[in-house]
Design an enzyme around this catalytic site. Sequence first.
Site, mmCIF file in Angstrom:
data_model
loop_
_atom_site.group_PDB
_atom_site.id
_atom_site.type_symbol
_atom_site.label_atom_id
_atom_site.label_comp_id
_atom_site.label_asym_id
_atom_site.label_seq_id
_atom_site.Cartn_x
_atom_site.Cartn_y
_atom_site.Cartn_z
ATOM 1 C CG ASP A 25 3.044 4.386 -3.902
ATOM 2 O OD1 ASP A 25 3.248 5.374 -3.735
ATOM 3 O OD2 ASP A 25 2.372 3.181 -3.972
ATOM 4 C CG HIS A 80 -4.274 0.720 -8.401
ATOM 5 N ND1 HIS A 80 -5.713 0.089 -7.926
ATOM 6 C CD2 HIS A 80 -3.904 1.307 -7.777
ATOM 7 C CE1 HIS A 80 -6.144 1.327 -6.668
ATOM 8 N NE2 HIS A 80 -4.595 1.906 -6.357
ATOM 9 C CG HIS A 113 -2.323 1.092 1.145
ATOM 10 N ND1 HIS A 113 -2.672 1.872 -0.033
ATOM 11 C CD2 HIS A 113 -2.215 1.264 2.389
ATOM 12 C CE1 HIS A 113 -3.333 2.592 0.549
ATOM 13 N NE2 HIS A 113 -3.997 1.729 1.997
HETATM 14 N N1 ACO Z 1 4.809 -7.324 -10.865
HETATM 15 C C1 ACO Z 1 4.754 -7.970 -11.608
HETATM 16 N N2 ACO Z 1 3.464 -9.060 -10.525
HETATM 17 C C2 ACO Z 1 2.372 -8.033 -10.763
HETATM 18 C C3 ACO Z 1 2.914 -7.531 -10.229
HETATM 19 C C4 ACO Z 1 3.196 -6.049 -9.790
HETATM 20 N N3 ACO Z 1 4.028 -5.232 -9.099
HETATM 21 N N4 ACO Z 1 1.412 -6.586 -9.155
HETATM 22 C C5 ACO Z 1 0.926 -7.679 -9.711
HETATM 23 N N5 ACO Z 1 1.125 -8.909 -10.468
HETATM 24 C C6 ACO Z 1 1.126 -9.950 -10.923
HETATM 25 C C7 ACO Z 1 0.457 -11.040 -10.070
HETATM 26 O O1 ACO Z 1 1.585 -11.636 -10.056
HETATM 27 C C8 ACO Z 1 -0.749 -11.812 -10.258
HETATM 28 O O2 ACO Z 1 -0.122 -12.696 -11.750
HETATM 29 P P1 ACO Z 1 -0.855 -14.209 -11.488
HETATM 30 O O3 ACO Z 1 -2.546 -13.669 -12.265
HETATM 31 O O4 ACO Z 1 0.132 -14.631 -12.946
HETATM 32 O O5 ACO Z 1 -0.997 -14.542 -10.502
HETATM 33 C C9 ACO Z 1 -1.476 -10.579 -11.379
HETATM 34 O O6 ACO Z 1 -0.060 -9.629 -11.833
HETATM 35 C C10 ACO Z 1 -2.802 -9.972 -10.474
HETATM 36 O O7 ACO Z 1 -1.712 -9.578 -9.285
HETATM 37 P P2 ACO Z 1 -2.761 -9.566 -7.590
HETATM 38 O O8 ACO Z 1 -1.619 -9.108 -6.775
HETATM 39 O O9 ACO Z 1 -3.479 -10.570 -7.562
HETATM 40 O O10 ACO Z 1 -3.362 -8.315 -7.919
HETATM 41 P P3 ACO Z 1 -4.091 -7.293 -6.722
HETATM 42 O O11 ACO Z 1 -4.764 -6.860 -7.031
HETATM 43 O O12 ACO Z 1 -4.533 -8.520 -5.844
HETATM 44 O O13 ACO Z 1 -2.765 -6.615 -5.947
HETATM 45 C C11 ACO Z 1 -1.012 -4.877 -5.704
HETATM 46 C C12 ACO Z 1 -2.730 -5.424 -6.347
HETATM 47 C C13 ACO Z 1 -0.829 -5.259 -4.240
HETATM 48 C C14 ACO Z 1 -1.199 -3.044 -5.853
HETATM 49 C C15 ACO Z 1 -0.312 -5.601 -6.582
HETATM 50 O O14 ACO Z 1 -0.174 -5.292 -8.413
HETATM 51 C C16 ACO Z 1 1.144 -5.088 -6.405
HETATM 52 O O15 ACO Z 1 1.839 -5.973 -5.545
HETATM 53 N N6 ACO Z 1 2.075 -3.941 -6.701
HETATM 54 C C17 ACO Z 1 3.370 -3.925 -6.374
HETATM 55 C C18 ACO Z 1 3.223 -3.071 -5.317
HETATM 56 C C19 ACO Z 1 3.110 -1.823 -5.025
HETATM 57 O O16 ACO Z 1 2.879 -0.971 -6.004
HETATM 58 N N7 ACO Z 1 1.377 -1.578 -4.360
HETATM 59 C C20 ACO Z 1 0.960 0.175 -4.173
HETATM 60 C C21 ACO Z 1 -0.259 -0.071 -4.836
HETATM 61 S S1 ACO Z 1 -1.030 1.714 -5.176
HETATM 62 C C22 ACO Z 1 -1.119 2.254 -3.442
HETATM 63 O O17 ACO Z 1 -1.442 1.179 -2.430
HETATM 64 C C23 ACO Z 1 -0.665 3.603 -3.332
#
Ligand code: ACO
Length: 437
Positions: free
Chosen positions: A371, A315, A276
Amino acid sequence: MSTKDTLTITDNRTGKTYELPIAYGSYPTYGAFIKSADLRQIRSSEDDFGLLSYDPAFMNTASTKSKVTFIDGDKGILRYRGYPIDQLAEKCSYLEVAYLLVYGEIPTAQELAEWSHQITHHTFVHENITKLMEGFRYDSHPMGMFVSTLAALSTFYPEAKNIQDEENRTKQVYRLLGKVPTIAAFCYRHSVGLPYVYPDNELSYAGNFLSMMFRVSERQYKPNPVLERALDVLFVLHADHEQNCSANAMRSVGSSHVDPYSAMAAAAAALYGPLHGGANEAVLRMLKEVGSKDKVPGFIKEVKEGKGRLMGFGHRVYKNYDPRAKIIKKMADEVFEITGKNPLIDVALELERIALQDEYFVKRKLYPNVDFYSGLIYQAMGFPVDTFPVLFAIGRTAGWIAQWQEMLSDPEQKIARPRQIYCGHDLRDLVRPKYKK
Ligand code: ACO
């Protein structure tokens, strides 16, 4: 809607059919919903509890109706109270936006003057707060100090627990918006062993924060107007984001009718996590680790192999370019003209360029989020990496307050208490396990 607004469900266990009403938010194409409680009438037998919907992580569950923020993640739209984020970032100050979020309308000049006066005159913290903060270890993470100090505020304002009293609530709103930057700056000053700088009420909200962070021996700190405005815009961009993890924590904890300082400490704790608000810090550490443009393809390969995430990408809601990231990316050039270029921007641009062409990221609709670029600006302005989540929390304070107030005034809200699907043992008699040698 012209057609019949109902959903017909047939339970094949019993052959019974149910008709559930479909209701709508302001957007019929986006906000159609059924009430989960309506599912409870669907039972396989008399003593059946009724059908539950199972939704870990709230992937498809609305926990509230809200008028604060609208997001269309597929189109990359973000609006506060109906106003597009780019117009707010261009035309408004953070305090104007905070008023908008909390009260629903842009303030008149008079309302804004009163609002700003009240917030500015609640920036000082009780001296005992500074003593409390001195108790933290010299290397404590600023966000850990921030969360704990926020919680401690509840002990200084015990009347804050009268949350049903509107006048009393308003007082706490002034205090929260006023004191949060002071506490944030003190967390930083503590972590570097510098004396605390007390608020300067002559300066703007962002200007005063810069003064409390960076003033050394000047009689009066004069913030650079470009950096002061950039910080204010960053606060605007972070001010709210509807039912995210920390807003949900604010509402959920607040639904127990605890005081707002305790609820906001919970929200800030939720923000601390790297998935987050802690992501801006994680992005910078990642960019530093990648180091140079030529290392980017290798790093992307590792991400695709599951050896880590591309922080600042992806996201839960946006499946398109985060509109806030677009504004921040543009603003970076203005800031770098004053501070000099952050060399890591080239690594970030190359990561974005390669990722946006790569099948892995395209297929999963992973785009830069707020971010991805914010940390580069913060760092260029002189903020240490571990203060980034605290900066996020300053901006988000307005949103947490707006979400909390809306929750308290919503007659449909009760104490937040999800159900579970029990998958453990059935009843069994207690027999102590035998000692094994
Ligand atoms: N890098 C690589 N792969 C990713 C990323 C990433 N940043 N984000 C998602 N994926 C992939 C996952 O591995 C998953 O792949 P799969 O289907 O093969 O298993 C798919 O994309 C879906 O990902 P989920 O984790 O299920 O998506 P979710 O909606 O739960 O997560 C989140 C969203 C937590 C923001 C995620 O994208 C992430 O971890 N991003 C990196 C951290 C980040 O930047 N957070 C800030 C968010 S904005 C904020 O809070 C202000």
